[in-house]
Scaffold this motif. Structure first.
Motif, short mmCIF file in Angstrom:
data_model
loop_
_atom_site.label_atom_id
_atom_site.label_comp_id
_atom_site.label_asym_id
_atom_site.label_seq_id
_atom_site.Cartn_x
_atom_site.Cartn_y
_atom_site.Cartn_z
N TYR A 173 7.10 5.11 9.70
CA TYR A 173 6.69 5.71 8.43
C TYR A 173 7.13 4.84 7.26
O TYR A 173 8.25 4.34 7.29
N PRO A 175 2.83 5.34 7.33
CA PRO A 175 1.81 4.83 8.24
C PRO A 175 1.41 3.41 7.86
O PRO A 175 1.35 3.06 6.68
N HIS A 176 1.17 2.60 8.87
CA HIS A 176 0.82 1.20 8.63
C HIS A 176 -0.22 0.78 9.66
O HIS A 176 -0.47 1.48 10.65
N LYS A 177 -0.83 -0.36 9.43
CA LYS A 177 -1.85 -0.84 10.36
C LYS A 177 -1.75 -2.35 10.50
O LYS A 177 -1.19 -3.05 9.63
N SER A 209 -4.36 7.58 12.54
CA SER A 209 -5.48 8.04 11.72
C SER A 209 -6.41 6.87 11.40
O SER A 209 -5.98 5.72 11.36
N SER A 211 -8.59 3.94 9.95
CA SER A 211 -8.56 3.02 8.82
C SER A 211 -9.97 2.57 8.46
O SER A 211 -10.17 1.84 7.48
N TRP A 234 -4.31 3.48 11.12
CA TRP A 234 -2.99 3.73 10.57
C TRP A 234 -2.16 4.46 11.63
O TRP A 234 -2.58 5.49 12.12
N CYS A 264 0.02 -3.75 7.03
CA CYS A 264 -0.44 -3.20 5.75
C CYS A 264 -0.08 -1.72 5.73
O CYS A 264 -0.35 -1.00 6.68
N HIS A 266 -0.12 2.25 4.36
CA HIS A 266 -1.09 3.20 3.83
C HIS A 266 -0.79 3.43 2.35
O HIS A 266 0.30 3.88 1.99
N GLU A 268 -1.60 5.67 0.21
CA GLU A 268 -1.30 7.03 -0.25
C GLU A 268 0.12 7.46 0.08
O GLU A 268 0.63 8.41 -0.50
N HIS A 269 0.76 6.76 1.02
CA HIS A 269 2.14 7.11 1.41
C HIS A 269 3.16 6.19 0.76
O HIS A 269 4.23 6.63 0.38
N THR A 270 2.85 4.91 0.64
CA THR A 270 3.83 3.99 0.05
C THR A 270 4.07 4.30 -1.41
O THR A 270 5.13 4.01 -1.94
#
Length: 277
Positions: A173, A175-177, A209, A211, A234, A264, A266, A268-270
């Motif tokens: 956490y 979320p990342h991709k 989720s 991407s 993500w 990279c 997400h 909306e979370h970072t």
């Protein structure tokens, strides 16, 4: 997508070369090109024969000790009592090789693999040399054991780490991709999460989720021996049930010429967490 990407313990089981595979995920099963993971259980005195083929492999004790023999080397792995007890030593076996994994007392061993072109020498990875990182804070605190991260141990393609998440905490956490090749910013890597949960009845949750339109979409309740495939998307959070520490092994590889873990986050979370906690 959830049914294909959440692999339940035992659903890929089989007996190969005298060993019980409780999990066997290769590129064909996963529908991708590089990453593999086998979980092998050996009875006392058991021997598993490994033909590496086009892949390099790391033999990682999850529970118990073993001897890894190749044509030119023999490595005595002291192993550990469990994944929750400590880091462990490990052995690297190159592509185009034959190896034997033998355990006098029996045990459970992860074989993390990646298709590659380069043939490196077989090597031993001592437990004291494994970099251990305390990442995050508060209810996002977890321990990362970087035994085969891109900057800790030399492999051709394979990247692998272990994560210990205390009960009630979140990890992976924000979320990342890493599903696109963007030089200097993001690397393209297929990833496997393999889980073990401490204590009877324990479980956790894993989210993947999309991407992109039609991308991977998983919300899985995971228990010991389960795996989740991440071909894209993500991924995170990984959530541990209160009172039950969660372990996961990450196995990654991809087509890039450079072996690197570039991710990279997400957006909306970072914005709310201020970075990778």
């Amino acid at each position: 997508m959830n049914d294909k990407l959440h692999i339940l313990r035992g659903s890929t089981a089989g007996s190969i070369a005298g060993a019980d595979h409780v999990l066997d995920i290769g590129p064909e099963r996963a529908g991708w090109t590089h990453s593999s993971l086998r979980i092998v259980e050996l009875a006392p005195g058991g021997i598993h024969s490994l033909t590496t083929g086009e892949s390099e492999w790391i033999v990682l004790p999850l529970e118990g000790a073993c001897t890894v023999r190749t044509a030119d080397e023999e490595f005595q792995l002291l192993g550990r009592e469990s994944v929750f007890a400590s880091v462990t030593d490990f052995a690297y076996v190159p592509r185009d090789a034959q190896a034997q994994i033998a355990s006098g007392a029996g045990g459970r061993f992860a074989l993390a693999g990646a298709k590659c072109e380069r043939q490196l020498p077989a090597r031993y990875g001592p437990a004291p040399e494994v970099p251990v990182e305390e990442r995050g804070s508060g209810n996002c605190a977890r321990q990362v054991r970087n035994f085969a991260s891109a900057d800790a141990f030399d492999c051709a393609k394979l990247i692998a780490v272990e994560v210990i998440t205390p009960g009630g905490n979140w990890s992976s956490y924000p979320p990342h991709k890493h599903d696109e090749h963007r030089p200097g910013e993001e690397s393209e890597l297929e990833e496997i999460y393999y889980f073990e949960i401490d204590g009877p009845g324990g479980f956790g949750y894993q989210r993947v989720s999309p991407s992109r339109e039609g991308g991977s979409d998983v919300l899985a309740e995971v228990r010991s021996g389960d795996a989740v495939l991440v071909p894209d998307g993500w991924h995170g959070p990984s959530i541990a049930q209160p009172g039950h520490t969660m372990y996961y092994l990450n196995v990654m590889a991809g087509p890039g010429e450079t072996r690197e873990w570039r991710i990279c986050f997400h957006p909306e979370h970072t914005a709310t967490t201020g970075g990778y906690r």
